[in-house]
Structures are given as C-alpha cells and as structure tokens.
Design a protein around this motif. Structure first.
Motif, PDB file in Angstrom:
ATOM      1  N   ASP A  15      40.060  32.987  31.845  1.00  0.00           N
ATOM      2  CA  ASP A  15      39.475  33.793  32.913  1.00  0.00           C
ATOM      3  C   ASP A  15      37.960  33.774  32.757  1.00  0.00           C
ATOM      4  O   ASP A  15      37.437  33.295  31.746  1.00  0.00           O
ATOM      5  CB  ASP A  15      40.007  35.236  32.818  1.00  0.00           C
ATOM      6  N   ILE A  44      38.453  36.052  43.559  1.00  0.00           N
ATOM      7  CA  ILE A  44      38.761  34.688  43.127  1.00  0.00           C
ATOM      8  C   ILE A  44      37.716  33.712  43.660  1.00  0.00           C
ATOM      9  O   ILE A  44      37.271  32.797  42.951  1.00  0.00           O
ATOM     10  CB  ILE A  44      40.188  34.312  43.575  1.00  0.00           C
ATOM     11  N   TYR A  51      42.620  25.635  39.251  1.00  0.00           N
ATOM     12  CA  TYR A  51      42.856  26.682  40.253  1.00  0.00           C
ATOM     13  C   TYR A  51      44.355  26.844  40.482  1.00  0.00           C
ATOM     14  O   TYR A  51      45.051  25.907  40.873  1.00  0.00           O
ATOM     15  CB  TYR A  51      42.142  26.327  41.549  1.00  0.00           C
ATOM     16  N   ALA A 109      31.871  29.471  38.570  1.00  0.00           N
ATOM     17  CA  ALA A 109      32.321  28.467  37.610  1.00  0.00           C
ATOM     18  C   ALA A 109      31.785  27.086  37.978  1.00  0.00           C
ATOM     19  O   ALA A 109      31.241  26.365  37.128  1.00  0.00           O
ATOM     20  CB  ALA A 109      33.846  28.438  37.547  1.00  0.00           C
ATOM     21  N   ARG A 156      33.591  37.676  37.619  1.00  0.00           N
ATOM     22  CA  ARG A 156      33.194  37.420  39.018  1.00  0.00           C
ATOM     23  C   ARG A 156      31.680  37.581  39.168  1.00  0.00           C
ATOM     24  O   ARG A 156      31.128  37.364  40.247  1.00  0.00           O
ATOM     25  CB  ARG A 156      33.914  38.383  39.951  1.00  0.00           C
ATOM     26  N   ARG A 194      46.824  37.310  37.177  1.00  0.00           N
ATOM     27  CA  ARG A 194      45.538  37.923  37.516  1.00  0.00           C
ATOM     28  C   ARG A 194      45.592  38.509  38.932  1.00  0.00           C
ATOM     29  O   ARG A 194      45.070  39.594  39.193  1.00  0.00           O
ATOM     30  CB  ARG A 194      44.405  36.891  37.439  1.00  0.00           C
ATOM     31  N   VAL A 248      37.332  23.763  37.149  1.00  0.00           N
ATOM     32  CA  VAL A 248      38.239  24.867  37.477  1.00  0.00           C
ATOM     33  C   VAL A 248      39.666  24.349  37.604  1.00  0.00           C
ATOM     34  O   VAL A 248      39.927  23.392  38.337  1.00  0.00           O
ATOM     35  CB  VAL A 248      37.817  25.539  38.791  1.00  0.00           C
ATOM     36  N   GLU A 257      43.475  40.916  41.629  1.00  0.00           N
ATOM     37  CA  GLU A 257      42.383  40.032  42.029  1.00  0.00           C
ATOM     38  C   GLU A 257      42.598  39.565  43.469  1.00  0.00           C
ATOM     39  O   GLU A 257      43.596  38.917  43.781  1.00  0.00           O
ATOM     40  CB  GLU A 257      42.274  38.840  41.076  1.00  0.00           C
ATOM     41  N   VAL A 308      41.484  29.831  37.007  1.00  0.00           N
ATOM     42  CA  VAL A 308      41.141  30.846  38.010  1.00  0.00           C
ATOM     43  C   VAL A 308      42.332  31.000  38.966  1.00  0.00           C
ATOM     44  O   VAL A 308      42.953  30.013  39.350  1.00  0.00           O
ATOM     45  CB  VAL A 308      39.886  30.457  38.830  1.00  0.00           C
ATOM     46  N   LYS A 318      34.652  33.913  41.516  1.00  0.00           N
ATOM     47  CA  LYS A 318      34.862  33.270  40.216  1.00  0.00           C
ATOM     48  C   LYS A 318      34.768  31.750  40.328  1.00  0.00           C
ATOM     49  O   LYS A 318      34.139  31.085  39.496  1.00  0.00           O
ATOM     50  CB  LYS A 318      36.217  33.686  39.633  1.00  0.00           C
ATOM     51  N   VAL A 319      35.404  31.196  41.366  1.00  0.00           N
ATOM     52  CA  VAL A 319      35.362  29.752  41.571  1.00  0.00           C
ATOM     53  C   VAL A 319      33.923  29.299  41.817  1.00  0.00           C
ATOM     54  O   VAL A 319      33.459  28.310  41.230  1.00  0.00           O
ATOM     55  CB  VAL A 319      36.276  29.342  42.745  1.00  0.00           C
TER      56      VAL A 319
END
Length: 263
Positions: free
Chosen positions: A75, A120, A136, A127, A78, A109, A134, A115, A104, A123-124
């Motif tokens: 993880d 999400i 995903y 990252a 964010r 999660r 990632v 989430e 992610v 976060k993507v």
C-alpha cells in the motif's frame, strides 16, 4: 509482442503475515529453492509483498538470491511527498528506499478500509509520478457476478484510474484480476471464466492505450500449485498475485515454475 509472449509475473502478497522469524525463514527457503533450480528472470518476474515494517529487511535478504526478487509495497499513502501525516508512507518515501513496486486497489483495501475510487485514483497518480510500477487490483463480488455485472464492474475500476494515467505511464501498470469471492476462500474461477475476464480486460485497456496489448494481466484468488498450470496455459493470463500459498516457499516456487515453464 502478443499476449502469449509477455513475460509473466508471480507476486506473493503476504498480507498481514508472518512474524519476523517466520518471514526470515520463508525468505531463506525460497532463496534455496531458486538457487537449487533457478527460474530465469527472462522466464518470470518474481516478487513478494511483505508488511511495511519488513520491506527493507526482505529486500536486503534477497540481494544474494542469484536472481532479482522484486520487493513490493502492499500500500502507499494517498498523500504525496513528506509532511505531518502520522502513519503514512508516501510514494516518494518508497522510491527513496528503492521500493519500486506497489499494490493499489486490493479488494481488502476497498472493502475493509473503505478506499473509494477517488482515494485509489490519488494513490495511482502519486505512485506513477514518483516512478513506481503499480500492480492495480480489480475484481467483482459474488453478487455482482451472479447478477451478470462482473465485466462491467471490473472495466469500471480500470476506467476509474484512466484520467490520472498519462499516456506514457501505462507501461508502468500491471493489472491483477482477483474475483473477491475467490480470495482466501479456496474457490478459484475456472480457467475458462478467468481467461474470459482477462480477455475482456485486455480489450478494454487496449481501447484506452496501445500498451494494453503488452500489459501483464495477473490472476489472483486461491492460486496454488494444483491450479497454476491450467491458469498459466490461458493466453491472456500472464502471471499470478498469490495470497496464502505465497507463505509456503515450496508452493510459491511451484507456482512461479508453472508460469515460467508454460509461457
């Protein structure tokens, strides 16, 4: 490159396991298996996703494995960068520690920690901006599958992140399809059902980006040595995100071997 020639990925998601001594033994057992009968890096990418407090120890322990073993964060925050955010680990902090891969969107999660698509998405975005790859995670519930909504749900989860992925960043995404009803239950989607969903994902992603044709698509959900060969034989399944079986070095090795030998 066709889907059948994509180098497979086999990644063990250790989740909130194991204790430190057991993690150390697991790493040593896996290293010995790989040293006794090496799986070439060109045949299969292999990685493990330990708990955050073990990331650097596990990374260091695999340095002499005889081949690269990817260390994957389970993880990330964010929130980007650094700052007064107690308990958070940002993409930049992971990158600074040479942790270059992150999960992610895992259903645990989404469901347990609420989430949302917005979280999400953030976060993507962070990252990818930090230069991470990632993995995903997407997947539908049993109710959604029984209602005939499985493909719609999964493709929507992919569309949820499309607006924050730059054209050149799609090559840094791997998609892991995990039907929620198969995670930790012992149930596995049939190879036919799994392949059908993977084919739909590849078609859907290919309508967004040309990278969809060469993107690795992993299957997750009670993957074990007994079903790995059948799953590996499916043309659009390019590896596995392995849960419980990754906590046993021999089982995890056999899954990696199945994909390396089949693809």
């Amino acid at each position: 490159m066709s889907a059948s020639t994509i180098t497979p990925w086999v990644v063990g998601n250790w989740k909130m396991n194991p204790m430190q001594a057991d993690a150390g033994q697991l790493v040593q057992n896996l290293k010995k298996l790989l040293q006794d009968q090496i799986i070439a890096e060109s045949a299969c990418h292999i990685g493990v996703a330990p708990v955050s407090i073990a990331l650097l120890n596990v990374q260091a322990a695999f340095k002499d494995a005889g081949r690269q073993i990817l260390t994957v964060a389970q993880d990330l925050s964010r929130i980007a960068g650094t700052g007064a955010y107690t308990g958070e680990v940002s993409a930049e902090l992971l990158k600074d520690s040479q942790i270059n891969f992150v999960l992610v969107g895992h259903s645990e999660r989404r469901e347990i920690f609420a989430e949302t698509a917005d979280i999400i998405q953030a976060k993507v975005k962070h990252a990818l901006t930090a230069g991470l790859t990632v993995i995903y995670c997407v997947g539908e519930s049993l109710e959604q599958r029984e209602n005939g909504q499985a493909e719609q749900v999964v493709l929507q989860q992919i569309c949820d992140i499309a607006s924050v992925v730059e054209a050149e960043q799609w090559v840094n995404i791997v998609i892991a399809y995990e039907p929620i009803w198969a995670i930790g239950t012992g149930k596995t989607a049939s190879p036919e059902d799994a392949q059908a969903m993977h084919a739909a994902i590849r078609l859907g992603v290919s309508q967004i980006t040309p990278a969809g044709q060469t993107m690795a698509l992993l299957y997750g959900g009670s993957v074990k040595p007994e079903n790995a060969v059948e799953l590996a034989a499916c043309p659009d399944i390019n590896g596995a995100l392995v849960g419980g079986a990754s906590l046993n070095a021999e089982s995890f090795y056999k899954i990696a071997q199945a994909f390396a030998n089949t693809k």
